[in-house]
Design an enzyme around this catalytic site. Structure first.
Site, PDB file in Angstrom:
ATOM      1  N   HIS A  53       0.673  -1.168  -0.081  1.00 52.68           N
ATOM      2  CA  HIS A  53      -0.034   0.109  -0.084  1.00 52.68           C
ATOM      3  C   HIS A  53       0.816   1.279   0.055  1.00 52.68           C
ATOM      4  O   HIS A  53       0.655   1.956  -0.887  1.00 52.68           O
ATOM      5  CB  HIS A  53      -0.781   0.006   0.932  1.00 52.68           C
ATOM      6  CG  HIS A  53      -1.606   1.159   1.382  1.00 52.68           C
ATOM      7  ND1 HIS A  53      -2.778   1.904   0.553  1.00 52.68           N
ATOM      8  CD2 HIS A  53      -1.603   1.917   2.589  1.00 52.68           C
ATOM      9  CE1 HIS A  53      -2.884   2.946   0.993  1.00 52.68           C
ATOM     10  NE2 HIS A  53      -2.543   3.180   2.049  1.00 52.68           N
ATOM     11  N   HIS A  77       3.302   7.212   5.381  1.00 56.34           N
ATOM     12  CA  HIS A  77       2.286   7.888   5.761  1.00 56.34           C
ATOM     13  C   HIS A  77       1.324   7.167   6.782  1.00 56.34           C
ATOM     14  O   HIS A  77       0.752   7.552   7.646  1.00 56.34           O
ATOM     15  CB  HIS A  77       1.514   8.337   4.437  1.00 56.34           C
ATOM     16  CG  HIS A  77       0.485   7.068   3.998  1.00 56.34           C
ATOM     17  ND1 HIS A  77       1.063   6.274   3.144  1.00 56.34           N
ATOM     18  CD2 HIS A  77      -0.713   6.660   4.314  1.00 56.34           C
ATOM     19  CE1 HIS A  77      -0.068   5.301   2.564  1.00 56.34           C
ATOM     20  NE2 HIS A  77      -1.074   5.690   3.379  1.00 56.34           N
ATOM     21  N   GLU A  81       0.466   6.046  12.690  1.00 55.69           N
ATOM     22  CA  GLU A  81      -0.826   5.605  13.037  1.00 55.69           C
ATOM     23  C   GLU A  81      -0.961   4.063  13.269  1.00 55.69           C
ATOM     24  O   GLU A  81      -1.630   3.660  14.352  1.00 55.69           O
ATOM     25  CB  GLU A  81      -1.955   5.740  11.971  1.00 55.69           C
ATOM     26  CG  GLU A  81      -3.199   5.366  12.349  1.00 55.69           C
ATOM     27  CD  GLU A  81      -4.148   6.452  12.274  1.00 55.69           C
ATOM     28  OE1 GLU A  81      -4.263   6.962  11.178  1.00 55.69           O
ATOM     29  OE2 GLU A  81      -5.186   6.599  12.868  1.00 55.69           O
ATOM     30  N   ASP A  82      -0.256   3.302  12.413  1.00 51.04           N
ATOM     31  CA  ASP A  82      -0.494   1.756  12.601  1.00 51.04           C
ATOM     32  C   ASP A  82       0.846   1.193  13.120  1.00 51.04           C
ATOM     33  O   ASP A  82       0.785  -0.181  13.405  1.00 51.04           O
ATOM     34  CB  ASP A  82      -0.836   1.269  11.230  1.00 51.04           C
ATOM     35  CG  ASP A  82      -2.144   1.765  10.702  1.00 51.04           C
ATOM     36  OD1 ASP A  82      -2.757   2.374  11.527  1.00 51.04           O
ATOM     37  OD2 ASP A  82      -2.219   1.729   9.363  1.00 51.04           O
ATOM     38  N   ASP A 144      -3.443   8.227  -1.215  1.00 50.40           N
ATOM     39  CA  ASP A 144      -3.712   7.205  -0.534  1.00 50.40           C
ATOM     40  C   ASP A 144      -5.079   6.827  -0.625  1.00 50.40           C
ATOM     41  O   ASP A 144      -5.238   5.261  -0.882  1.00 50.40           O
ATOM     42  CB  ASP A 144      -3.597   7.713   0.973  1.00 50.40           C
ATOM     43  CG  ASP A 144      -3.970   6.858   2.080  1.00 50.40           C
ATOM     44  OD1 ASP A 144      -3.585   5.875   2.082  1.00 50.40           O
ATOM     45  OD2 ASP A 144      -4.726   7.358   2.991  1.00 50.40           O
ATOM     46  N   ASP A 264     -21.091  11.442 -28.555  1.00 47.00           N
ATOM     47  CA  ASP A 264     -20.245  12.338 -28.110  1.00 47.00           C
ATOM     48  C   ASP A 264     -19.402  11.509 -26.936  1.00 47.00           C
ATOM     49  O   ASP A 264     -19.183  12.074 -25.966  1.00 47.00           O
ATOM     50  CB  ASP A 264     -20.503  13.828 -27.962  1.00 47.00           C
ATOM     51  CG  ASP A 264     -21.649  13.735 -27.039  1.00 47.00           C
ATOM     52  OD1 ASP A 264     -22.330  12.730 -26.886  1.00 47.00           O
ATOM     53  OD2 ASP A 264     -22.106  14.928 -26.644  1.00 47.00           O
TER      54      ASP A 264
HETATM   55 MN    MN Z   1      -2.899   4.681   3.987  1.00 48.63          MN
END
Ligand code: MN
Length: 728
Positions: A53, A77, A81-82, A144, A264
């Site tokens: 990712h 990124h 957080e993780d 992201d 179109d």
């Molecule tokens: Mn992410």
């Protein structure tokens, strides 16, 4: 959609090398190793290693040709957080710039858009503010989201729909506003696939079926166009590409036509060397194919707010079909594809970070944020601006002003200057006098007529469309109302003091009034006057502080006689002292008059908000009352139900009962209501043609549970179809 090769740290570095030759690629490798280590053992919903990712995100950022801190942020990124990684560590290893970007993206990721309206608005504002602070945060977030959308198939269906809707509501418009068309297009198509899978797959099938036909047509017409342009010595590349699914879907929805009717489907793009050739090419095309009136747009002379430039035209093609054509230079093409990211391009040895300050849209948002105090209004405004097409109008001197779609002369006036707006009494469009609410069209020349004695009124809020104008009008009205309240309050205080042989002027001079104000937690005498003028019932407290007890008692009768008639005019509700007074607590104010909005008639236990009303204290509405939402948010105060005294509250509410038309029903219902200990004030019954009866009851209840008891009891009765509370 074409399958892309899987990104690796090497593909990222190779992409960077195509536009940034002396980049410190070892930093990219270091960031990759850092993230790989941090995410070790984690997997995505697909079962793939998590590291795929951030790698894909960084790859997209490299494709946007962004600077190294952005790409490194793409890799890092999700670490804070993780994983166990910390911002301090990142700052130590990669510098402050990257740490701040990662922090920004982390904070942005915590924003969810599923909460209540107001919270959502506030969150969106934070997001925009983050963008204004450093637009790279949003670019990383977009990359992201792009990868999350690309891998959405691995999530549960309910989750897919939520994420897709949020993407369609927030992220695709932002990509569009930032001019990054390829991200916008891919996001929209992916959203369509998850939100309307039937339509998406049907469309995909039909497009595939006609592919050969379309390819031949595209090739043929491209050849003709190149040939014609070459005849006039114009060197051009011509590309025809199918419009993306979502735009076809929208078109079919809008015109409610079938796929087969849409000719179109293909838009042609002509890229030439310079601006002169753009216009020359346009001439050649219009000489070859008949242009469709009203479809020509010159975004070269008048670029869009996001910097987009091109000539747009639609012509009638060789088979009578409509053909859309865009003409632009190579540079314009880069901006059209990369949008704001194109401004970040590496040139002359460094990344040009100043150009973001020139992006009009971000600047405008910053400006609005200063004027708007209500997050809901901010969201509404931003939504309008994200979706609206802009109009371009001219000042009498030929200067171009860009306004959002639906703007009126009033918006134009405020776009020129707030003084011009505040004094606006009329407008001329193309030399003709028009009403202020007239909508502006691109190309209009607008002249504003002003008068020195004019001032804005509340009605203007309905005419103005742009938030700049609305914010300025609101600010003016607020100042003016405050000034009126101040004058009124001073007047009241003066009248009350007079029987004691005092005036506000004297007490102001001696400093006694200031002391009294401060005892009442108001900073200045001015604030005291404003508070009185807005309806706070504090003059008696002031008297108590500034007049000695004996003097007070001596002149109390005289004072009463003098001020009663005046006060009764000001505080209409003051003498009534209704039961409602003790049922409500207003934050920091314990001496305020309370009224309930007749529109929503709140009951104890319902969530409520209050608005200060000049001379009438605080009016309490339910939090969801539309009238309250329309109210001036500046005057909003926090109110809550008091813990005590609620038992004394008796409030009249209206309930409507729909039932079968049978004898004895009214008696049964009356009895049901009474048996809940609730008093009926009035009842009204009428029958309908289809043998139904509609009963309207005014009942006195003390709170929501009691009301629910009544409605519940009624609902349980035989013959009753529906019971609801009615708010007028
Ligand atoms: Mn992410």
């Amino acid at each position: 959609m074409a399958k892309r090769p899987v990104a690796t740290v090497d593909t990222i570095c190779n992409t960077i090398a195509t536009y940034y030759t002396d980049a410190k690629l070892d930093l990219v490798h270091k960031a990759y190793a850092f993230a790989d280590d941090a995410h070790r053992g984690q997997t995505r919903s697909s079962g793939d290693p998590y590291m795929i990712h951030p790698t894909e995100v960084a790859q997209s950022l490299a494709e946007l040709q962004l600077d190294l801190p952005s790409i490194i942020t793409g890799l890092l990124h999700d670490t804070v957080e993780d994983t166990h990684a910390t911002l301090e560590q990142i700052e130590k290893d990669f510098g402050k710039d990257v740490a701040e970007l990662v922090d920004g993206v982390t904070k942005l990721s915590k924003i969810t858009f599923k909460t209540s309206e107001e919270k959502q608005a506030e969150n969106f504002r934070k997001m925009i503010m983050a963008m204004a602070k450093d637009i790279r945060v949003i670019l990383v977030k977009l990359a992201d989201r792009l990868n999350n959308m690309r891998t959405l198939e691995h999530l549960a269906e309910a989750k897919q729909k939520i994420i897709a809707q949020e993407t369609l509501d927030i992220y695709a418009p932002i990509a569009n506003r930032l001019g990054i068309s390829w991200i916008k297009i891919e996001l929209e198509d992916l959203c369509l696939r998850y939100l309307h899978p039937d339509a998406y797959y049907k469309l995909a099938q039909k497009i595939a079926k006609k592919k050969k036909e379309r390819d031949t047509y595209t090739e043929d017409l491209s050849d003709v166009l190149i040939e014609k342009l070459t005849d006039y010595d114009i060197k051009a590349t011509v590309a025809g590409r199918a419009k993306h699914f979502y735009s076809v879907f929208k078109k079919m929805e809008r015109r409610s036509v079938d796929f087969d009717q849409i000719f179109d489907m293909i838009a042609f793009r002509i890229v030439v060397d310079n601006i002169t050739e753009c216009y020359k090419s346009l001439g050649v095309i219009h000489a070859t194919y008949k242009p469709v009136p009203g479809r020509f747009k010159d975004y070269i002379a008048m670029p869009k707010a996001n910097g987009y430039q091109s000539l747009h035209t639609t012509v009638i093609g060789p088979n009578g079909e409509r053909v859309e054509i865009q003409i632009r230079t190579q540079e314009m093409h880069q901006v059209a594809e990369g949008g704001i990211a194109a401004h970040w391009k590496y040139k002359e040895g460094k990344f040009d970070t100043r150009s973001r300050e020139n992006v009009a849209w971000v600047n405008r948002l910053l400006e609005w944020n200063k004027d708007l105090s209500d997050p809901n209004e901010f969201l509404e405004t931003v939504k309008i601006d994200l979706f609206a097409e802009d109009v371009f109008v001219f000042t009498p001197s030929g200067e171009v002003k860009e306004l959002s779609h639906g703007s009126t002369p009033l918006d134009f006036a405020y776009a020129i200057h707030s003084d011009v707006g505040n004094r606006c009494i009329g407008a001329k469009i193309n030399g003709k006098i028009v009403p202020l609410k007239q909508r502006l069209k691109s190309g209009d020349t607008v002249e504003i007529i002003t008068s020195a004695t004019q001032t804005p009124s509340k009605d203007w809020l309905k005419i103005a469309r742009t938030s700049r104008a609305k914010a300025k009008i609101r600010a003016f009205i607020k100042t003016q109302e405050r000034e009126r309240a101040r004058e009124l309050g001073k007047d009241i205080m003066d009248k009350i003091l007079r029987p004691y042989g005092h005036t506000v002027a004297k007490l102001e001079k001696s400093g006694e009034l200031l002391k009294a104000s401060q005892q009442l937690h108001l900073r200045t005498c001015e604030e005291l006057y404003v508070a009185i003028g807005y309806g706070r019932n504090i003059p008696d407290d002031v008297i108590e502080i500034v007049i000695p007890k004996e003097a007070r008692e001596r002149s109390v009768d005289a004072a009463k006689r003098e001020d009663q008639s005046f006060l009764s005019r000001v505080f209409t509700a003051a003498r009534k002292r209704s039961t409602s007074r003790n049922a409500i607590t207003v934050e920091n104010l314990d001496d305020i008059l309370i009224r309930f909005g007749r529109c929503c008639n709140p009951l104890p236990g319902e969530s409520i908000i209050g608005f200060i009303t000049r001379g009438r204290g605080v009016t309490v509405h339910t939090a969801s009352c539309t009238k309250a939402i329309d109210n001036d948010q500046e005057r909003r105060v926090d109110v809550k139900w008091s813990a005590q005294d609620l038992s004394q509250v008796r409030r009249v509410v209206k309930i409507r009962v729909l039932s079968q038309d049978e004898p004895g029903l009214l008696a049964m219902m009356s009895q049901t209501i009474s048996s809940c200990g609730v008093n009926i004030v009035s009842a009204n019954i009428r029958t309908t043609k289809d043998k139904k009866a509609i009963c309207l009851f005014d009942v006195q209840v003390s709170d929501v549970p009691q009301l629910n008891k009544v409605t519940g009891a009624l609902e349980g009765k035989k013959g009753v179809i529906a019971v609801e509370r009615v708010r007028s």
